[in-house]
Design a protein around this motif. Structure first.
Motif, short mmCIF file in Angstrom:
data_model
loop_
_atom_site.label_atom_id
_atom_site.label_comp_id
_atom_site.label_asym_id
_atom_site.label_seq_id
_atom_site.Cartn_x
_atom_site.Cartn_y
_atom_site.Cartn_z
N GLU A 57 0.88 -1.02 -0.08
CA GLU A 57 0.05 -0.13 0.05
C GLU A 57 0.89 1.32 -0.04
OE1 GLU A 57 -2.90 -0.23 3.03
OE2 GLU A 57 -3.97 -1.59 2.33
N GLY A 58 1.87 1.23 0.90
CA GLY A 58 2.77 2.29 0.79
C GLY A 58 3.53 2.60 -0.35
N LEU A 59 3.84 1.56 -0.97
CA LEU A 59 4.68 1.44 -2.27
C LEU A 59 3.71 2.18 -3.34
CD1 LEU A 59 7.39 0.18 -2.92
CD2 LEU A 59 6.19 -1.69 -3.91
N ALA A 60 2.39 1.74 -3.25
CA ALA A 60 1.43 2.18 -4.29
C ALA A 60 1.39 3.95 -4.19
CB ALA A 60 0.09 1.68 -4.29
N VAL A 61 1.40 4.20 -2.90
CA VAL A 61 1.11 5.62 -2.75
C VAL A 61 2.44 6.35 -3.14
CG1 VAL A 61 0.84 7.42 -0.99
CG2 VAL A 61 -0.61 5.46 -0.99
N SER A 62 3.34 5.96 -2.79
CA SER A 62 4.66 6.56 -2.97
C SER A 62 5.29 6.62 -4.59
CB SER A 62 6.14 5.92 -2.51
OG SER A 62 5.86 6.00 -0.88
N MET A 63 4.76 5.40 -5.32
CA MET A 63 5.14 5.57 -6.76
C MET A 63 4.25 6.30 -7.45
SD MET A 63 6.26 1.45 -7.64
CE MET A 63 4.71 0.63 -7.00
N MET A 64 3.05 6.53 -6.98
CA MET A 64 2.00 7.35 -7.66
C MET A 64 2.58 8.84 -7.64
SD MET A 64 -0.78 9.34 -7.92
CE MET A 64 -0.86 9.84 -6.08
N LEU A 65 2.96 9.15 -6.21
CA LEU A 65 3.23 10.46 -6.20
C LEU A 65 4.56 10.86 -6.90
CD1 LEU A 65 2.71 10.95 -2.25
CD2 LEU A 65 1.30 11.84 -4.18
N ALA A 66 5.50 9.79 -6.99
CA ALA A 66 6.94 9.95 -7.50
C ALA A 66 6.68 10.21 -8.99
CB ALA A 66 7.88 8.76 -7.18
N SER A 67 5.86 9.52 -9.55
CA SER A 67 5.44 9.49 -10.88
C SER A 67 5.03 10.98 -11.45
CB SER A 67 4.36 8.50 -11.38
OG SER A 67 3.08 8.81 -10.91
N LYS A 68 4.28 11.68 -10.41
CA LYS A 68 3.82 13.32 -10.48
C LYS A 68 4.88 14.45 -10.01
CE LYS A 68 0.00 11.60 -11.54
NZ LYS A 68 -0.63 11.61 -12.93
N GLY A 69 6.05 13.77 -10.01
CA GLY A 69 7.15 14.75 -9.66
C GLY A 69 7.41 15.15 -8.21
N VAL A 70 6.58 14.45 -7.35
CA VAL A 70 6.91 14.68 -6.00
C VAL A 70 8.32 14.15 -5.27
CG1 VAL A 70 5.90 14.22 -3.47
CG2 VAL A 70 4.57 14.56 -5.46
N SER A 71 8.84 14.75 -4.36
CA SER A 71 10.23 14.41 -4.05
C SER A 71 10.22 13.00 -3.18
CB SER A 71 10.78 15.44 -3.53
OG SER A 71 10.17 15.66 -1.97
N PRO A 72 11.14 12.39 -3.12
CA PRO A 72 11.28 10.94 -2.28
C PRO A 72 10.74 11.28 -0.98
CG PRO A 72 13.12 11.01 -3.84
CD PRO A 72 12.39 12.27 -3.92
N GLN A 73 11.39 12.23 -0.40
CA GLN A 73 11.20 12.59 1.25
C GLN A 73 9.54 12.73 1.16
OE1 GLN A 73 13.22 14.18 -0.82
NE2 GLN A 73 15.32 13.70 0.35
N ASN A 74 9.14 13.73 0.48
CA ASN A 74 7.43 14.00 0.53
C ASN A 74 6.67 12.74 0.40
OD1 ASN A 74 7.52 16.49 1.54
ND2 ASN A 74 7.69 17.42 -0.66
N ALA A 75 7.08 12.04 -0.64
CA ALA A 75 6.33 10.67 -0.94
C ALA A 75 6.28 9.86 0.12
CB ALA A 75 6.92 9.95 -2.25
N MET A 76 7.49 9.62 0.88
CA MET A 76 7.41 8.70 1.95
C MET A 76 6.50 9.27 3.05
SD MET A 76 10.87 7.72 4.23
CE MET A 76 11.02 9.29 5.00
N LEU A 77 6.47 10.71 3.30
CA LEU A 77 5.94 11.13 4.21
C LEU A 77 4.38 11.04 4.16
CD1 LEU A 77 5.82 13.32 6.89
CD2 LEU A 77 5.66 15.09 5.39
N TRP A 78 3.87 11.37 2.86
CA TRP A 78 2.70 10.87 2.73
C TRP A 78 2.03 9.51 2.86
CZ3 TRP A 78 -1.13 14.48 3.16
CH2 TRP A 78 -0.84 15.97 3.16
N SER A 79 2.98 8.60 2.57
CA SER A 79 2.63 7.27 2.55
C SER A 79 2.30 6.93 4.09
CB SER A 79 3.91 6.23 1.84
OG SER A 79 3.94 6.59 0.79
#
Length: 432
Positions: A57-79
């Motif tokens: 689940e966290g992987l799905a959220v992080s990968m979707m955010l990263a594909s939109k240009g979100v930084s890895p730190q923010n993607a991890m935080l929102w996951s």
């Protein structure tokens, strides 16, 4: 939203909102399970199941955010934020179990409908814009198959389990924390004191040599295994790893990927020397799988849901993670790659331990598997220590001494702690 504007920002809000909503249902499930007829053991098993379920689940959220240009730190935080409702809702659902138990099917069904719509209407169309249908369909099919297998596994466990198995799963997962912690400690020292490549690779070799010799020496001194069979198994393990790694290195050499310079942090070419370090970590992974089998036999027999096993199991994993992290960092100077390697090695032990619990195996024959795996460490890290000596003999020798001392200290402390806890009583043939 996260510096994203327009339609992409709306999709980000949609995904975060739906995944957060989904977490409410999972949190309710945790609380209700603890209030069930089997109490803490059932709640622990459900919590572990949802914890593993949260990884994709966290992987799905992080990968979707990263594909939109979100930084890895923010993607991890929102996951992480999308899963916060789970512990928050778990407490009131435990207190009011009857009410939440009736509410749970509606909550999870509603969240499931939202996620299905989101995938079909938003995620898949975006995927088809950036990739051809074949890889998108293949990735989606594999993901569905993985989640179904995971769901089926935990459904079977929830219908056929006991408190001993719950204890075993808990301790098995903790077995993965030791290598990760060992890798973090080693990398912190390496970064703080700017340790050289030769010293790090020497340290990795020293740790690996102790890991490779520790159990065989124990078996020999306790007369649990004869000298000739022990030497034969060590030689067989060494030959297996040597032939396998040599074949891979020769194949890489034919493709002219050899490089005499070490990779830097910014560029990560897979040279033959770098590949050699990764192959050595593969030998450590084989050793971790063998030890995980022994843990899977001992963990379900531990008292108090394995609380006495937490310290010795964690201490025992420290040198393994330190060896892998120092080996990879010495070859690549990449902190992320080193931490990822330590985490991956930490995952190997729990995997085989849980497999041993599910298969219901006993300890007979596991010492032979362990000695075979120990033999595989010797040729792999023999190459690494030669490479360290070629870079700087003095620093490589210092690293080798440091690695031997560190691993010996960790394993000795494990033995001392073990002898004064009920851990030894749970599976004496595995630890004495």
């Amino acid at each position: 939203m996260l510096d994203i504007k327009g339609a992409d920002a709306a999709k980000v809000v949609l995904v975060i909102g739906i995944m957060t909503l989904h977490s409410f249902g999972e949190g309710s499930g945790v609380g209700v399970s603890f209030a069930g007829s089997k109490g803490f053991s059932q709640g622990l098993l459900v919590t572990l199941a949802i914890a593993v379920h949260n990884i994709p689940e966290g992987l799905a959220v992080s990968m979707m955010l990263a594909s939109k240009g979100v930084s890895p730190q923010n993607a991890m935080l929102w996951s992480i934020i999308t899963s916060l409702p789970q512990p928050i809702v778990a407490v009131p659902s435990f207190i009011c179990a009857d009410a939440f138990n009736k509410f749970l099917p509606f909550c999870t069904g509603f969240a499931a409908g939202c996620m299905i719509w989101m995938v079909i209407a938003e995620v898949l169309p975006d995927a088809f814009k950036e990739a051809s249908p074949t890889p998108v369909a293949s990735a989606a099919t594999i993901s569905v198959a993985f989640m179904e297998a995971l769901s089926t596994l935990f459904q079977n466990l929830s219908h056929d389990y006991n408190s001993q198995d719950a204890s075993g799963y808990f301790v098995s997962l903790l077995f993965g924390l030791g290598p990760l912690l060992g890798g973090i400690v080693l990398l912190a020292f390496a970064h703080a004191f700017s340790l050289q490549h030769a010293l790090l690779m020497g340290a990795a070799s020293g740790i690996a040599f102790v890991l490779g010799g520790w159990r065989p020496v124990q078996l020999l001194l306790s007369s649990k295994m004869g000298f000739i069979p022990l030497v034969f198994l060590l030689a067989a393990g060494a030959a297996f790893v040597h032939v396998s790694s040599s074949s891979i290195l020769k194949l890489a050499g034919r493709k002219k990927t050899s490089s005499v310079s070490l990779p830097t942090v910014n560029s990560f070419p897979v040279s033959v020397l770098t590949l050699q370090s990764f192959l050595s970590c593969g030998a450590v992974a084989l050793h971790a799988l063998a030890e995980g089998l022994a843990l899977g036999v001992a963990a379900p027999k531990a008292y108090g849901l394995g609380q006495h096993m937490v310290l010795p199991v964690s201490l025992h994993g420290l040198p393994r993670g330190a060896a892998v992290a120092s080996c990879i960092y010495g070859a690549t100077a990449s902190l992320p790659a080193s931490l990822a390697a330590a985490a991956l090695i930490g995952f190997m032990g729990p995997t085989s331990a849980i497999g041993a619990i599910l298969a219901g195996i006993d300890y007979s024959g596991l010492d032979h598997v362990m000695v075979f795996a120990c033999g595989g460490l010797l040729p792999s890290f023999g190459r690494i220590v030669k490479r360290a000596a070629s870079l700087d003999t003095r620093k490589g020798s210092c690293g080798l001494i440091f690695g031997v001392g560190f691993a010996t200290l960790c394993l000795t402390c494990t033995k001392l702690v073990c002898l004064h806890t009920p851990y030894c009583n749970s599976a004496p043939e595995a630890v004495r």
